[in-house]
Design a protein around this motif. Structure first.
Motif, PDB file in Angstrom:
ATOM      1  N   LEU A 140      29.886  -5.691 -43.465  1.00  9.42           N
ATOM      2  CA  LEU A 140      31.219  -6.153 -43.101  1.00  9.42           C
ATOM      3  C   LEU A 140      31.625  -5.653 -41.723  1.00  9.42           C
ATOM      4  N   SER A 141      32.556  -6.364 -41.115  1.00 13.35           N
ATOM      5  CA  SER A 141      33.169  -5.850 -39.897  1.00 13.35           C
ATOM      6  C   SER A 141      34.005  -4.627 -40.252  1.00 13.35           C
ATOM      7  N   VAL A 142      34.343  -3.831 -39.240  1.00  7.57           N
ATOM      8  CA  VAL A 142      35.157  -2.638 -39.491  1.00  7.57           C
ATOM      9  C   VAL A 142      36.506  -3.003 -40.105  1.00  7.57           C
ATOM     10  N   PRO A 143      37.254  -3.977 -39.555  1.00  6.44           N
ATOM     11  CA  PRO A 143      38.529  -4.329 -40.202  1.00  6.44           C
ATOM     12  C   PRO A 143      38.352  -4.781 -41.645  1.00  6.44           C
ATOM     13  N   ALA A 144      37.318  -5.581 -41.928  1.00  3.06           N
ATOM     14  CA  ALA A 144      37.087  -6.038 -43.299  1.00  3.06           C
ATOM     15  C   ALA A 144      36.719  -4.872 -44.210  1.00  3.06           C
ATOM     16  N   LEU A 145      35.919  -3.956 -43.710  1.00  2.00           N
ATOM     17  CA  LEU A 145      35.556  -2.775 -44.489  1.00  2.00           C
ATOM     18  C   LEU A 145      36.800  -1.983 -44.880  1.00  2.00           C
ATOM     19  N   LEU A 146      37.696  -1.790 -43.931  1.00  2.00           N
ATOM     20  CA  LEU A 146      38.906  -1.013 -44.208  1.00  2.00           C
ATOM     21  C   LEU A 146      39.842  -1.747 -45.152  1.00  2.00           C
ATOM     22  N   GLU A 147      40.086  -3.037 -44.876  1.00  2.00           N
ATOM     23  CA  GLU A 147      41.082  -3.798 -45.632  1.00  2.00           C
ATOM     24  C   GLU A 147      40.577  -4.267 -46.994  1.00  2.00           C
ATOM     25  N   GLN A 148      39.279  -4.598 -47.090  1.00  2.00           N
ATOM     26  CA  GLN A 148      38.777  -5.243 -48.291  1.00  2.00           C
ATOM     27  C   GLN A 148      37.987  -4.314 -49.201  1.00  2.00           C
ATOM     28  N   VAL A 149      37.569  -3.158 -48.686  1.00  2.00           N
ATOM     29  CA  VAL A 149      36.808  -2.214 -49.509  1.00  2.00           C
ATOM     30  C   VAL A 149      37.570  -0.901 -49.679  1.00  2.00           C
ATOM     31  N   LEU A 150      37.857  -0.233 -48.585  1.00  2.00           N
ATOM     32  CA  LEU A 150      38.437   1.105 -48.695  1.00  2.00           C
ATOM     33  C   LEU A 150      39.875   1.079 -49.221  1.00  2.00           C
ATOM     34  N   ALA A 151      40.702   0.166 -48.711  1.00  2.00           N
ATOM     35  CA  ALA A 151      42.088   0.110 -49.191  1.00  2.00           C
ATOM     36  C   ALA A 151      42.154  -0.225 -50.683  1.00  2.00           C
TER      37      ALA A 151
ATOM     38  N   MET B 150      40.679   2.143 -37.264  1.00  2.00           N
ATOM     39  CA  MET B 150      41.114   0.852 -36.746  1.00  2.00           C
ATOM     40  C   MET B 150      41.483   0.942 -35.272  1.00  2.00           C
ATOM     41  N   ALA B 151      42.105   2.049 -34.880  1.00  2.00           N
ATOM     42  CA  ALA B 151      42.507   2.207 -33.483  1.00  2.00           C
ATOM     43  C   ALA B 151      41.305   2.151 -32.543  1.00  2.00           C
ATOM     44  N   THR B 152      40.159   2.662 -32.995  1.00  2.00           N
ATOM     45  CA  THR B 152      38.975   2.621 -32.135  1.00  2.00           C
ATOM     46  C   THR B 152      38.519   1.192 -31.878  1.00  2.00           C
ATOM     47  N   THR B 153      38.714   0.306 -32.874  1.00  2.00           N
ATOM     48  CA  THR B 153      38.297  -1.081 -32.694  1.00  2.00           C
ATOM     49  C   THR B 153      39.239  -1.842 -31.776  1.00  2.00           C
ATOM     50  N   CYS B 154      40.412  -1.251 -31.510  1.00  2.00           N
ATOM     51  CA  CYS B 154      41.420  -1.903 -30.669  1.00  2.00           C
ATOM     52  C   CYS B 154      41.440  -1.316 -29.266  1.00  2.00           C
TER      53      CYS B 154
ATOM     54  N   LEU C 145      46.849  -2.666 -41.759  1.00  2.00           N
ATOM     55  CA  LEU C 145      46.042  -2.167 -40.654  1.00  2.00           C
ATOM     56  C   LEU C 145      45.844  -3.220 -39.574  1.00  2.00           C
ATOM     57  N   ASP C 146      45.735  -4.494 -39.972  1.00  2.00           N
ATOM     58  CA  ASP C 146      45.567  -5.517 -38.951  1.00  2.00           C
ATOM     59  C   ASP C 146      46.843  -5.673 -38.129  1.00  2.00           C
ATOM     60  N   GLU C 147      48.003  -5.417 -38.729  1.00  2.00           N
ATOM     61  CA  GLU C 147      49.245  -5.432 -37.963  1.00  2.00           C
ATOM     62  C   GLU C 147      49.277  -4.274 -36.971  1.00  2.00           C
ATOM     63  N   LEU C 148      48.798  -3.112 -37.401  1.00  2.00           N
ATOM     64  CA  LEU C 148      48.694  -1.976 -36.481  1.00  2.00           C
ATOM     65  C   LEU C 148      47.837  -2.334 -35.285  1.00  2.00           C
ATOM     66  N   CYS C 149      46.720  -3.004 -35.529  1.00  2.00           N
ATOM     67  CA  CYS C 149      45.831  -3.384 -34.432  1.00  2.00           C
ATOM     68  C   CYS C 149      46.527  -4.348 -33.476  1.00  2.00           C
ATOM     69  N   GLU C 150      47.284  -5.288 -34.012  1.00  2.00           N
ATOM     70  CA  GLU C 150      48.017  -6.220 -33.148  1.00  2.00           C
ATOM     71  C   GLU C 150      49.017  -5.479 -32.266  1.00  2.00           C
ATOM     72  N   VAL C 151      49.720  -4.497 -32.851  1.00  2.00           N
ATOM     73  CA  VAL C 151      50.679  -3.713 -32.076  1.00  2.00           C
ATOM     74  C   VAL C 151      49.968  -2.937 -30.971  1.00  2.00           C
ATOM     75  N   LEU C 152      48.844  -2.322 -31.309  1.00  2.00           N
ATOM     76  CA  LEU C 152      48.121  -1.539 -30.314  1.00  2.00           C
ATOM     77  C   LEU C 152      47.543  -2.417 -29.212  1.00  2.00           C
ATOM     78  N   GLN C 153      47.087  -3.601 -29.578  1.00  2.00           N
ATOM     79  CA  GLN C 153      46.578  -4.519 -28.568  1.00  2.00           C
ATOM     80  C   GLN C 153      47.685  -4.873 -27.580  1.00  2.00           C
ATOM     81  N   ALA C 154      48.882  -5.143 -28.098  1.00  2.00           N
ATOM     82  CA  ALA C 154      49.999  -5.485 -27.220  1.00  2.00           C
ATOM     83  C   ALA C 154      50.394  -4.310 -26.333  1.00  2.00           C
TER      84      ALA C 154
END
Length: 232
Positions: free
Chosen positions: A49-60, A128-132, A215-224
């Motif tokens: 899985l991608s890192v976001p998918a791993l976090l959102e779909q497995v670990l959470a 997640m922050a590292t991926t952003c 977490l994906d919302e956090l990434c969007e905020v950090l990207q902005a």
């Protein structure tokens, strides 16, 4: 302007429903008190899985099921300690593997405040922050407010992320967050996540903090934020 960094993706990553077997297998390893099996499942998921998918779909989902198991008594303290040790080490390794090499990447400080001991949401946010395209500075659980502010100023961090998972009625938190806002350098974004964040909505609004639901919302905020010029 900084370019938008790519979010790590695995080739032919499974759809969301394909992540469920990883959660089931991880829980089986925990129930069997088999740390090696748990780690092996997590590594397999990280490969598939991608890192976001791993976090959102497995670990959470795994953390939610662990929480339910502790509440209904199907899991014991030994299960909690084993899973916590393996998950903490895995998330640390995952962050190290995905950390970018740019020394000029913006810094984000992550922690939980005093009285809030559940740290896994913040650990996942750090990954997640590292991926952003950010450099996380993870300070751990129940970090004193003055130390969060000191670390933020010392590293010139542009954001602070706090996890509020429990309790939802901490009488000290209002004063702690107001004190943190006063001590943070101007222009530092204060981001709040965790299951208990909505319990403190009025305080968060008063200190100008932004709630991140996922977490994906956090990434969007950090990207902005990366695209905005640093304050001052």
């Amino acid at each position: 302007l900084l370019s938008r960094p790519p979010v790590a993706q695995a080739a032919d990553a499974p759809a969301a429903t394909d992540a469920a077997p990883f959660v089931d297998a991880a829980l089986e390893g925990i129930l069997a008190l088999d740390g090696e099996a748990l780690r092996a499942v997590l590594e397999q998921a990280a490969t598939a899985l991608s890192v976001p998918a791993l976090l959102e779909q497995v670990l959470a989902p795994l953390l939610r099921r662990l929480g339910q198991g502790w509440r209904d008594g199907t899991l014991r303290i030994c299960h909690e300690h084993l899973s916590s040790g393996v998950l903490r080490a895995f998330l640390g390794d995952l962050e190290a593997r995905n950390r970018g090499g740019a020394r000029d990447a913006p810094v984000i400080v992550l922690a939980t405040p005093p009285g809030h001991a559940h740290e896994f949401g913040v650990l996942m946010a750090s990954v997640m922050a590292t991926t952003c395209g950010w450099r996380p500075l993870y300070l751990g659980a129940e970090t004193p407010i003055d130390d969060i502010a000191f670390a933020t100023a010392s590293r010139g961090a542009r954001a602070v992320a706090l996890g509020l998972s429990w309790p939802g009625d901490d009488p000290r938190l209002d004063g702690e967050l107001r004190r943190l806002r006063q001590r943070l350098p101007g222009g530092v974004e204060l981001l709040i996540g965790g299951d208990a964040k909505d319990c403190y909505a009025e305080t968060l609004k008063a200190v100008g903090a932004r709630r991140c639901q996922r977490l994906d919302e956090l990434c969007e905020v950090l990207q902005a934020l990366r695209l905005e010029p640093p304050a001052g």
